[in-house]
Enzyme design. Sequence first.
Site, PDB file in Angstrom:
ATOM      1  N   ASN A 107     108.783 -18.430  19.444  1.00 39.62           N
ATOM      2  CA  ASN A 107     109.707 -17.415  19.151  1.00 39.62           C
ATOM      3  C   ASN A 107     109.030 -16.651  18.450  1.00 39.62           C
ATOM      4  O   ASN A 107     107.942 -16.529  17.637  1.00 39.62           O
ATOM      5  CB  ASN A 107     110.683 -18.204  18.475  1.00 39.62           C
ATOM      6  CG  ASN A 107     111.778 -17.008  17.627  1.00 39.62           C
ATOM      7  OD1 ASN A 107     112.739 -16.636  18.401  1.00 39.62           O
ATOM      8  ND2 ASN A 107     111.951 -17.601  16.578  1.00 39.62           N
ATOM      9  N   HIS A 109     109.532 -13.617  14.803  1.00 39.10           N
ATOM     10  CA  HIS A 109     110.320 -13.423  13.941  1.00 39.10           C
ATOM     11  C   HIS A 109     110.030 -12.784  13.372  1.00 39.10           C
ATOM     12  O   HIS A 109     108.691 -11.979  12.993  1.00 39.10           O
ATOM     13  CB  HIS A 109     110.230 -14.467  13.250  1.00 39.10           C
ATOM     14  CG  HIS A 109     111.246 -14.755  12.285  1.00 39.10           C
ATOM     15  ND1 HIS A 109     112.423 -14.811  11.517  1.00 39.10           N
ATOM     16  CD2 HIS A 109     110.956 -14.627  10.487  1.00 39.10           C
ATOM     17  CE1 HIS A 109     113.480 -14.601  10.585  1.00 39.10           C
ATOM     18  NE2 HIS A 109     111.988 -14.643  10.182  1.00 39.10           N
ATOM     19  N   SER A 136     105.549 -12.603  13.795  1.00 41.06           N
ATOM     20  CA  SER A 136     105.418 -13.896  13.987  1.00 41.06           C
ATOM     21  C   SER A 136     105.602 -14.387  14.818  1.00 41.06           C
ATOM     22  O   SER A 136     107.234 -14.216  15.196  1.00 41.06           O
ATOM     23  CB  SER A 136     105.820 -15.163  12.302  1.00 41.06           C
ATOM     24  OG  SER A 136     105.322 -14.749  11.431  1.00 41.06           O
ATOM     25  N   ASP A 145     112.962 -21.112  12.278  1.00 40.34           N
ATOM     26  CA  ASP A 145     112.271 -20.325  12.276  1.00 40.34           C
ATOM     27  C   ASP A 145     110.635 -21.667  11.511  1.00 40.34           C
ATOM     28  O   ASP A 145     110.041 -20.688  10.685  1.00 40.34           O
ATOM     29  CB  ASP A 145     112.287 -19.224  10.913  1.00 40.34           C
ATOM     30  CG  ASP A 145     113.550 -18.552  11.876  1.00 40.34           C
ATOM     31  OD1 ASP A 145     112.808 -18.635  13.375  1.00 40.34           O
ATOM     32  OD2 ASP A 145     114.349 -17.380  11.253  1.00 40.34           O
TER      33      ASP A 145
HETATM   34  C1  GAR Z   1     113.072  -8.366  17.109  1.00 45.45           C
HETATM   35  O1  GAR Z   1     112.734  -8.044  15.592  1.00 45.45           O
HETATM   36  C2  GAR Z   1     113.239  -9.911  16.531  1.00 45.45           C
HETATM   37  O2  GAR Z   1     111.441 -10.331  15.699  1.00 45.45           O
HETATM   38  C3  GAR Z   1     114.205 -10.215  16.069  1.00 45.45           C
HETATM   39  O3  GAR Z   1     114.693  -9.849  16.808  1.00 45.45           O
HETATM   40  C4  GAR Z   1     114.616  -8.261  16.882  1.00 45.45           C
HETATM   41  C5  GAR Z   1     115.169  -8.356  18.949  1.00 45.45           C
HETATM   42  O4  GAR Z   1     114.824  -7.169  18.779  1.00 45.45           O
HETATM   43  N1  GAR Z   1     114.612 -12.061  15.894  1.00 45.45           N
HETATM   44  C6  GAR Z   1     114.946 -12.674  14.852  1.00 45.45           C
HETATM   45  O5  GAR Z   1     115.598 -11.436  14.326  1.00 45.45           O
HETATM   46  C7  GAR Z   1     115.456 -14.243  15.287  1.00 45.45           C
HETATM   47  N2  GAR Z   1     115.721 -14.650  14.195  1.00 45.45           N
HETATM   48  P1  GAR Z   1     114.503  -7.129  20.795  1.00 45.45           P
HETATM   49  O6  GAR Z   1     116.144  -6.846  21.228  1.00 45.45           O
HETATM   50  O7  GAR Z   1     113.923  -5.374  20.413  1.00 45.45           O
HETATM   51  O8  GAR Z   1     113.334  -7.430  21.272  1.00 45.45           O
END
Ligand code: GAR
Length: 195
Positions: A107, A109, A136, A145
């Site tokens: 994952n 985050h 991370s 997480d």
């Molecule tokens: C990313 O910033 C990722 O780290 C976050 O969602 C975004 C997705 O962006 N993930 C979380 O918050 C998971 N808990 P993307 O769809 O443009 O890749």
Amino acid sequence: RLNLGVMASGNGSNFEALVKAIQNSQLDAYISILVVNNPNCEASLRAKRLGVPCVIHDHREFSSREELDKALVKTFTNHAVEGVVMAGWMRIVTPILIAAFPNRLINIHPSLLPSFRGLDAVGQALKARVAISGCSVHLVTPQVDDGPVLAQAAVPVLSSDDHQSLSKRIQRMEHQLLPLSVALAGQNWRNAAQN
Ligand code: GAR
């Protein structure tokens, strides 16, 4: 080449960063399937444009998180993936998915874990007025997480930042960190398979 499955819920910029890293040989892999849970999300449009097979498992059509995860396991097993990347997957996953890919479910985050777990990590960082945040990449365990961190990268938080500007800075870093981390994890998986 490493056979990867990817999961995304929304924009899909991290999914595209993986595809780009594969295209320019930074990551020796291929994505055999992208799973999205929101029909017509930007990630699914990117998959179409980039020529990556994509299926929709709409969480609204499943009676529980476990049922959704069973469908994910089936899809990834059918594609014989060696590992799965949650690239902006905004659903909590259950032991059903985690146990199907032990140490092979990754994952990303948008915080320096263990700080700011859960929803809106960027908002949490701004509210806490930290001077440094980042992203991370970690292995997924049943606690949200909370799994072992594979890699982290820091970015400054500027006093002029709002949610959008900080998100953007963190995301640009994510797009570099995620492919590197997946390459590293892939080497670990291959080594583990040899021993
Ligand atoms: C990313 O910033 C990722 O780290 C976050 O969602 C975004 C997705 O962006 N993930 C979380 O918050 C998971 N808990 P993307 O769809 O443009 O890749």
